[in-house]
Design an enzyme around this catalytic site. Structure first.
Site, PDB file in Angstrom:
ATOM      1  N   HIS C  53      35.617  21.447 -18.934  1.00 26.24           N
ATOM      2  CA  HIS C  53      34.933  21.810 -17.695  1.00 26.24           C
ATOM      3  C   HIS C  53      33.521  21.229 -17.629  1.00 26.24           C
ATOM      4  O   HIS C  53      33.099  20.709 -16.604  1.00 26.24           O
ATOM      5  CB  HIS C  53      34.899  23.336 -17.597  1.00 26.24           C
ATOM      6  CG  HIS C  53      34.435  23.838 -16.285  1.00 26.24           C
ATOM      7  ND1 HIS C  53      35.264  23.875 -15.190  1.00 26.24           N
ATOM      8  CD2 HIS C  53      33.232  24.304 -15.884  1.00 26.24           C
ATOM      9  CE1 HIS C  53      34.585  24.351 -14.173  1.00 26.24           C
ATOM     10  NE2 HIS C  53      33.358  24.624 -14.553  1.00 26.24           N
ATOM     11  N   HIS C  99      37.561  27.211  -8.552  1.00 26.93           N
ATOM     12  CA  HIS C  99      37.502  28.473  -9.284  1.00 26.93           C
ATOM     13  C   HIS C  99      38.930  28.983  -9.413  1.00 26.93           C
ATOM     14  O   HIS C  99      39.247  30.096  -9.029  1.00 26.93           O
ATOM     15  CB  HIS C  99      36.592  29.479  -8.589  1.00 26.93           C
ATOM     16  CG  HIS C  99      35.633  30.136  -9.534  1.00 26.93           C
ATOM     17  ND1 HIS C  99      35.169  31.410  -9.380  1.00 26.93           N
ATOM     18  CD2 HIS C  99      35.061  29.680 -10.679  1.00 26.93           C
ATOM     19  CE1 HIS C  99      34.339  31.704 -10.371  1.00 26.93           C
ATOM     20  NE2 HIS C  99      34.264  30.676 -11.168  1.00 26.93           N
TER      21      HIS C  99
END
Ligand SMILES: Nc1ncnc2c1ncn2[C@@H]1O[C@H](COP(=O)(O)OP(=O)(O)O)[C@@H](O)[C@H]1O
Ligand SMILES: [Mg+2]
Lengths: 233, 80, 744, 80
Positions: C53, C99
């Protein structure tokens, strides 16, 4: 017009309101922070704008209603000053005791943003003198808790005294559950206090004042107010 | 039967509402509150007259809908 | 160098390393870099900085191939958000971010904090947010979790944006069984700033105070080592890591406070705390400014008692910022933050040492080389295989199961083509009073400041095309985005991308990624439409089954005068309907083939980027010169679906000529050939328009005329527009309320 | 001290949320719930160690803010 727009933490339509007041009246309103104990001298219109004061935590409008500036607003209203309370402002006004009743969750429990039709019930008010009684206007709503409720006695009084100023209706002015998006009692969208100088309404007339941005149906509310205040001055 | 389901946030989960209420109490002059956490209660009337059945029913209701068990705990009380 | 003394920290075992998501060779790299075993806090910091990430370790080599430059690009990828010049001294700041996983665990809070995070990225750069969009992918409607996820995600997006006070003006929603265990929530935020007042993350100056602002730190979202850290504690339930909860109220205060201190010229550098919170933001501030950073964790405002250094460094509590302030302005800045009721604490300072030092309770908990933490993250050239290109579907061999009008009625009530009103009515899409074109059209249009400048905004991708042919699919996503902006009259300027894929360690998934990125790059080059920000989300898979490759593209275009934009609604009766672009009747991967014929197959429509550009530029000129009254690009569902959408948006019907004889009728009406638009023009202007097209060597033909209250194809039963609307509007509310979806 | 304030709607006041929950439970297959009314709880920590003082403080908090006494009742319990 010397308008004061109240600003509470979390309020978010104060800029929309200020822009509209400027556009219609040609005068910049004062932005008044919630901790102010007094309104600017010469204020002739207080606007409690929409938004999410204090995140709408606890109950919509509950925390803002207890701010220092609201004492000043109460005094101002008691002396007959005009107060326009829109959306979260309406919720704040109810919590502050300026208007009767409560705004509960929308019947479908969801936030709703759309254009709705309002039947103007009376033009005999400084807030609606720009309209004709029975006229239908199109304005947007954007709220999760706009379902107006009060005890039956209060409702009877509001109706009996002609204090229901706006009602959700069909485009041709019929009151119909299909056009009452939040389930409010008697399709009530806006009311005034006993004296008629405090208006609370859920829809956002300030967002419909320019043809290029949707519609101009909200314009006459502000134009009427400006006119009224000019005559009073 | 009457019963109450109380739903509260698990400890450690942020409670923005509680935080805002703490601040509001302070500015209203209510002194001495150290912390506030907000939860929900559901007062429920159930058709059955059986305590165990009612409890089971409400546990089911809480798991399925009333509580978000990822962030909330719940408690069922049958009041009779 | 003094070795840090770390009390109560366990020795690092291979299990702990694995629980932190670090591979043995990555751990070896850490050992080589620091010359000793890391402390637990340090291991946590490495795992946060070196995970996929934050480090983009699998994707970086490919992302470098994307075009990121144009004369109007002020800031490309690498900062919190991209920045482009939109003229008159104004800049548009925007980015999209996923998300996904948090939204699957807790849909409301996961989506809400996704919106919060992306808004922070935008206002961190000094921009006031003016719009949000989103791109949502859910599992099959029949999957037992889908309804719950849709309901929670949509409410969460609305809950945050509505309260924060930004209009959510557009997006996408799709359903497919490949998202069953991995729904996608991609949120985009757009802000406006003065072009010469953009704020960046790089710190400058030695011994400058580093200030913590916003909400307090709790044990939110500490992942990876959750189990590991619980073992070291008696009180493990109380210390359990928790789901992040969004607080839009605090974020609104943070916005106002940040913009206020920026306007007062107090800020040297600013970075929001997003993923890996304090770790990531502090390291980036230092590393970007070629400075070391020392943090004093005892000064960090905490919500909970007894938080360890490890927890503070990894907490993902929301609504927090880190800043380097001009020392002489510190008091002024603090007063502003106090006025807004937010925490303000000096938690560290910059140093000349190029070390990242974390102190807690009198001990040094971490002492690491700051550059290497960021810049020397592992980078992989993962092996990939490009799948074989599927064969085109021969339209003449596709037997239409139902007639044209019936197929239209069925398509309008499918999960992927039905109206999204149920979704966007839960978003305040008019706040700020600038929304010119609301959700429901091709691109949203908002007025900038008091006008006349406008921005057009959209998000697009067609994952089934990307699955069938990643390269063409990647091209198509960019082309459709560009086309949607063009269809409202805007000049497309730049994009943000959000690349959602499965496990990159599988060569075929890596192949999808590489293919899509190549396609995106090719289209961006051809359309002069650079990438200025983006986000990568990998490992979206469950039990070895990956999502459809989903590179969401968020696009921004500009209009010199927003009043010149047109919507897709038919405007009046008796206007000529004109189709621009070439119709070959491409049925491969079309919704007609999938939802009417039950065949999910074939090559997706190829995108001819030259044609795309020529047709688009032509249509934009028509719009801006006032020659057309409505415009709509063609995409999912093809020509007849587009015409139905134009009719439904207005209530005005149309009489349409029969399909030309050279291709099968169903391929003409429902084929998904690219680079096409439908426009309407008055009878008087239509001939001129057609002549102009011919002159330019473009295909344009008159296909019908507006009027009446029904959509009537020559030779077919006319269907009332009102009936179409009922079908189109009906499916989603019926699905969400648990009723059986209406049948056609 | 720890205490809990429970706020419930007065009887007779409409509760749209409660109504919606009744419906939702039914469509989730949870059968046998006759009625639901939703309220709030506030779990409050108070600095004082005195029971009577705590009670007075929380009554004040409820009257001033936590409950809208036009439509809601409240109850204070000091838990110790
Ligand atoms: N999640 C969403 N949020 C807001 N608006 C949405 C969402 N999904 C779809 N919309 C709106 O619905 C309309 C149709 O979407 P879509 O079919 O994806 O458009 P197009 O085919 O032009 O890309 C668009 O205006 C889009 O912005
Ligand atoms: Mg389109």
């Amino acid at each position: 017009m010397k308008a004061a727009v109240l600003v509470f933490p979390g309020i978010n339509r104060e800029r929309d309101m200020a822009r509209t007041l400027r556009l219609v009246s040609g005068r910049e309103p004062a932005m008044v922070w919630h901790t102010e104990p007094e309104l600017p001298a010469g204020t002739d219109l207080v606007v409690i704008p929409g938004g999410f004061s204090y995140g709408d935590y606890l109950r919509c409008g509950a925390i803002a209603a207890r701010s220092p500036v609201m004492d000043a607003v109460r005094t101002f209203a008691d002396r007959g000053g005009l107060v326009l309370a829109v959306c979260n402002g309406f919720q704040i006004a109810c919590e502050a005791g300026l208007l009767p009743g409560v705004l509960m969750r929308n019947q479908n429990l969801r936030f709703i943003c759309r254009d709705v039709y309002l039947r103007v019930e009376t033009s005999n008010s400084p807030f609606t003198r720009g309209y004709n009684a029975g006229q239908v206007i199109k304005v947007p709503v954007a709220h999760g808790e706009g379902n107006y409720i009060a005890d039956s006695e209060t409702i009877a009084r509001l109706e009996g005294e002609g204090r229901v100023v706006f009602r959700y209706s069909s485009p041709d002015g019929m009151v119909d559950p299909n056009w009452n998006h939040n389930g409010a009692i008697n399709a009530i969208a806006g009311i005034v206090n006993e004296r008629g100088n405090v208006l609370g309404m859920m829809p956002h007339p300030e967002n419909h004042v320019e043809a290029a941005i949707g519609s101009t149906d909200g314009y006459d509310l502000f134009a009427g107010l400006t006119d009224h205040l000019a005559k009073a001055a | 039967m009457k019963a109450r389901v109380t739903v509260t946030l698990k400890s450690g989960v942020l409670d923005p509402q509680g935080k805002a209420i703490e601040g509001a109490l302070r500015s209203l002059g209510v002194e001495g509150v150290a912390s506030v956490r907000q939860g929900k209660v559901f007062d429920i009337e159930v058709e059955s007259g059986d305590r165990a059945k009612t409890e089971a029913l409400l546990k089911q209701a809480a798991d399925k809908l009333l509580a978000n068990t990822v962030i909330e705990n719940y408690r069922v009380e049958v009041l009779g | 160098m003094d070795l840090p003394v770390i009390p109560n920290e366990p020795p690092i075992t291979p299990e702990l390393v694995a629980e932190h998501g670090l591979k043995p060779d990555e751990y070896q790299r850490i050992l080589d870099l620091i010359g000793r075993a890391p402390t637990l806090t340090e291991l946590g910091i490495f795992s946060a900085m070196w995970n996929e990430h934050c480090s983009y370790k699998s994707s970086k080599v490919h992302l470098r191939t994307l075009p990121t430059k144009a004369p109007w690009v002020i800031q490309g990828p690498g900062e919190n958000a991209g920045v482009i010049d939109i003229g008159d001294g104004l800049a548009c700041v925007f980015k999209m971010e996923s998300h996904n996983h948090p939204s699957y665990i807790e849909p409301y809070q996961g989506a809400a904090t996704g919106v919060g995070g992306i808004l922070r990225d935008v206002f961190t750069m000094g921009a006031r947010p003016v719009a949000c969009l989103n791109a949502l992918s859910f599992g099959a409607p029949a999957h037992p979790k889908t309804r719950h996820l849709v309901s929670g995600v949509v409410a969460g997006i609305g809950g945050y944006g509505n309260s924060f006070g930004v209009p959510t003006v557009g997006g996408q929603v799709r359903f497919h069984s490949r998202y069953d265990g991995n729904n996608l929530v991609n949120a985009m935020a757009v802000g406006i700033a003065e072009a010469d007042k953009i704020f960046y993350a790089a710190a400058s100056g030695v011994n400058m105070p580093i200030v913590y602002l916003g909400s307090k730190t709790g044990r939110d979202g500490i992942h990876g080592a959750s189990m590991a850290s619980a073992e070291f504690d008696e009180d493990s339930d109380a210390k359990r890591p928790t789901v992040q909860v969004g607080d839009p109220f605090s974020e609104k205060l943070l916005l106002e406070a940040c913009l206020e201190i920026m306007a007062r010229d107090c800020v040297i550098a600013i970075q929001d705390m997003g993923a890996a919170g304090l770790t990531c933001s502090a390291v980036e501030m230092g590393a970007k400014g070629d400075l070391g950073v020392t943090l004093e964790l005892d000064k960090v405002p905490c919500r909970e008692e007894g938080m360890s250094a490890y927890e503070m460094m990894l907490s993902e509590s929301q609504e927090r910022m880190l800043m380097v302030l001009k020392p002489e302005k510190e008091n002024e800045a603090e007063a502003i933050f106090r006025k807004w009721g937010l925490d303000f604490a000096v938690v560290g300072h910059t140093t000349p040492s190029m070390r990242f030092i974390v102190k807690h309770g009198g001990d040094v908990m971490a002492d690491l080389p700051i550059k290497e933490l960021g810049d020397q993250a592992p980078e992989y050239k993962r092996p990939f295989v490009l799948g074989e290109k599927p064969k085109p579907v021969d339209a003449t061999a596709v037997e239409p199961p139902v007639g044209t009008t019936d197929a239209l009625k069925m398509l309008l009530a499918t999960p992927d083509l039905c109206s999204r009103r149920w979704v966007w009515e839960q978003y305040d899409h008019i706040i700020l009073g600038n929304t010119v074109q609301r959700p429901g059209g091709d691109a949203a249009v908002i007025r900038v400041a008091d006008g006349p400048k406008g921005l057009a905004l959209t998000t697009d991708v067609t994952p089934r095309y990307c699955e069938a042919d990643p390269f063409e699919g990647g091209k198509q996503a960019v082309a459709e985005c560009w086309r949607n902006l063009t269809a409202v009259g805007a000049r497309p300027l730049a994009i943000t991308d959000n690349l959602n894929f499965g496990n990159p360690e599988r060569p075929e998934i890596m192949g999808q990624f590489v293919g899509c990125v190549r396609g995106i790059a090719e289209a961006c080059k051809a359309l002069d439409f650079p990438v200025v920000s983006g986000n990568v989300s990998l490992y979206n898979e469950t039990n070895g089954r990956a999502i459809l490759p989903t590179p969401s593209i968020g696009g921004v275009g500009v209009l010199a005068d927003f009043r010149k934009s047109v919507s897709l609604a038919f405007k009046s009766e008796g206007e000529a309907i004109i189709l621009i672009g070439e119709t070959l009747g491409w049925l491969g991967q079309s919704l007609y083939l999938r939802d009417i014929c039950g065949r999910e197959e074939g090559a997706p429509p190829p995108v001819d980027l030259v044609e795309e550009k020529e047709n688009g530029d032509f249509v934009r000129d028509l719009i801006l010169s006032g020659a057309v009254s409505a415009a709509h690009d063609l995409s999912d569902g093809g020509l007849l679906v587009a015409l139905a959408e134009m009719a439904m948006a207005s209530g005005i019907g149309a009489a349409l000529d029969a399909a030309p004889g050279d291709i099968p009728a169903h391929a003409y009406w429902f084929g998904e050939d690219q680079a096409r638009y439908v426009v309407t023009a008055s009878a008087a202007q239509a001939n001129g328009l057609l002549a102009k097209a011919q002159e330019a060597g473009l295909l344009a033909m008159r296909i019908g005329v507006t009027g009446g209250t029904a959509l009537a194809v020559t030779g077919e039963m006319p269907v009332p527009v009102a009936d179409l609307r009922k079908l189109h509007e009906g499916w989603l509310p019926a699905f969400m309320s648990g009723e059986v979806a209406p049948t056609v």
